[in-house]
Write a protein that holds these residues in place. Structure first.
Motif, PDB file in Angstrom:
ATOM      1  N   PRO A  47      -7.658 -61.751  61.567  1.00 14.93           N
ATOM      2  CA  PRO A  47      -8.634 -61.349  62.692  1.00 14.93           C
ATOM      3  C   PRO A  47     -10.082 -61.183  61.617  1.00 14.93           C
ATOM      4  CG  PRO A  47      -7.421 -59.913  63.116  1.00 14.93           C
ATOM      5  CD  PRO A  47      -7.188 -60.873  61.998  1.00 14.93           C
ATOM      6  N   ILE A  48     -11.877 -61.564  61.673  1.00 16.01           N
ATOM      7  CA  ILE A  48     -12.636 -61.295  60.644  1.00 16.01           C
ATOM      8  C   ILE A  48     -13.672 -61.083  62.062  1.00 16.01           C
ATOM      9  CG2 ILE A  48     -11.752 -61.922  58.806  1.00 16.01           C
ATOM     10  CD1 ILE A  48     -14.149 -64.153  58.856  1.00 16.01           C
ATOM     11  N   THR A  49     -14.655 -60.517  61.367  1.00 12.15           N
ATOM     12  CA  THR A  49     -15.934 -60.282  62.842  1.00 12.15           C
ATOM     13  C   THR A  49     -17.318 -60.774  61.581  1.00 12.15           C
ATOM     14  OG1 THR A  49     -14.833 -58.508  63.922  1.00 12.15           O
ATOM     15  CG2 THR A  49     -17.438 -58.726  64.098  1.00 12.15           C
ATOM     16  N   ILE A  68     -22.074 -50.598  58.318  1.00 11.99           N
ATOM     17  CA  ILE A  68     -21.034 -50.662  59.669  1.00 11.99           C
ATOM     18  C   ILE A  68     -19.470 -50.226  58.516  1.00 11.99           C
ATOM     19  CG2 ILE A  68     -19.998 -52.504  60.625  1.00 11.99           C
ATOM     20  CD1 ILE A  68     -22.647 -53.814  61.052  1.00 11.99           C
ATOM     21  N   LYS A  69     -19.289 -50.878  57.365  1.00 12.01           N
ATOM     22  CA  LYS A  69     -18.420 -51.066  56.806  1.00 12.01           C
ATOM     23  C   LYS A  69     -17.826 -49.189  57.179  1.00 12.01           C
ATOM     24  CE  LYS A  69     -19.293 -53.518  53.208  1.00 12.01           C
ATOM     25  NZ  LYS A  69     -18.817 -53.890  52.083  1.00 12.01           N
ATOM     26  N   VAL A  74     -13.657 -50.030  57.343  1.00 13.65           N
ATOM     27  CA  VAL A  74     -12.889 -51.077  57.172  1.00 13.65           C
ATOM     28  C   VAL A  74     -13.534 -51.622  55.757  1.00 13.65           C
ATOM     29  CG1 VAL A  74     -12.551 -51.182  59.550  1.00 13.65           C
ATOM     30  CG2 VAL A  74     -14.526 -52.087  58.308  1.00 13.65           C
ATOM     31  N   GLY A  75     -12.891 -52.518  55.154  1.00 16.79           N
ATOM     32  CA  GLY A  75     -13.373 -53.361  54.422  1.00 16.79           C
ATOM     33  C   GLY A  75     -14.046 -54.657  54.599  1.00 16.79           C
ATOM     34  N   GLY A  76     -15.207 -55.366  53.840  1.00 23.88           N
ATOM     35  CA  GLY A  76     -15.488 -56.611  54.519  1.00 23.88           C
ATOM     36  C   GLY A  76     -16.557 -56.802  53.223  1.00 23.88           C
ATOM     37  N   SER A  77     -17.683 -57.714  53.330  1.00 20.83           N
ATOM     38  CA  SER A  77     -18.064 -58.535  52.169  1.00 20.83           C
ATOM     39  C   SER A  77     -19.610 -59.062  53.188  1.00 20.83           C
ATOM     40  CB  SER A  77     -17.393 -59.203  51.832  1.00 20.83           C
ATOM     41  OG  SER A  77     -17.730 -60.600  52.324  1.00 20.83           O
ATOM     42  N   PHE A  78     -20.831 -59.128  52.013  1.00 20.76           N
ATOM     43  CA  PHE A  78     -21.953 -59.930  52.739  1.00 20.76           C
ATOM     44  C   PHE A  78     -21.741 -61.344  51.668  1.00 20.76           C
ATOM     45  CE2 PHE A  78     -26.563 -60.124  51.951  1.00 20.76           C
ATOM     46  CZ  PHE A  78     -26.974 -60.756  52.932  1.00 20.76           C
ATOM     47  N   LYS A  79     -22.169 -62.192  52.483  1.00 22.14           N
ATOM     48  CA  LYS A  79     -22.249 -63.433  51.675  1.00 22.14           C
ATOM     49  C   LYS A  79     -23.157 -64.546  52.323  1.00 22.14           C
ATOM     50  CE  LYS A  79     -17.757 -63.279  49.583  1.00 22.14           C
ATOM     51  NZ  LYS A  79     -16.200 -63.937  49.667  1.00 22.14           N
ATOM     52  N   ILE A  85     -16.813 -58.684  58.344  1.00 20.15           N
ATOM     53  CA  ILE A  85     -16.037 -57.434  57.915  1.00 20.15           C
ATOM     54  C   ILE A  85     -14.711 -57.712  59.362  1.00 20.15           C
ATOM     55  CG2 ILE A  85     -15.422 -55.558  59.664  1.00 20.15           C
ATOM     56  CD1 ILE A  85     -18.168 -55.399  58.434  1.00 20.15           C
ATOM     57  N   GLN A  86     -13.951 -57.582  58.475  1.00 20.59           N
ATOM     58  CA  GLN A  86     -11.738 -57.280  58.421  1.00 20.59           C
ATOM     59  C   GLN A  86     -11.894 -56.777  59.476  1.00 20.59           C
ATOM     60  OE1 GLN A  86     -10.379 -55.846  54.857  1.00 20.59           O
ATOM     61  NE2 GLN A  86     -11.290 -57.039  53.220  1.00 20.59           N
TER      62      GLN A  86
END
Length: 109
Positions: A47-49, A68-69, A74-79, A85-86
């Protein structure tokens, strides 16, 4: 006797300075008229948000992504002008954004 009282006894002439409530003010980030879309997806079974629809400066959105991370740990990225967000954290993220003054819309599930 707590630490503050002990410090007052050691330094009676010290005047306490007011500390800012937070390093990042909500007024520093540009607010928009359209709501930010909060989506839920599964990629490769996980799942991802996804937060999408921000029309302000890219740097402000990156700052928001980092905040937010770190708050959710949690991990995540900006693309591609999207925050990924994971995990399924829609409710928590929407609450955080509403506290900052953003208009958020939940999309899907």
């Amino acid at each position: 006797m707590d630490l503050q009282d002990q410090l007052k006894n050691l330094f009676p002439e010290h005047i306490e300075e007011e500390t800012p409530e937070s390093e990042q003010n909500t007024s520093d980030i540009w607010m928009q008229d359209e709501p930010i879309l909060c989506k839920y997806e599964k990629r490769k079974g996980k799942p991802i948000t996804i937060l999408d629809g921000y029309t302000g400066a890219t740097e402000d959105f990156k700052i928001l992504a980092k905040e937010i991370k770190t708050k959710l740990s949690v991990g995540g990225s900006f693309k591609d002008d999207k925050i990924i967000i994971q995990g399924d954290y829609r409710d928590k993220i929407m609450g955080m954004l509403k506290e900052k003054g953003f208009n958020v819309k939940r999309v899907g599930g």
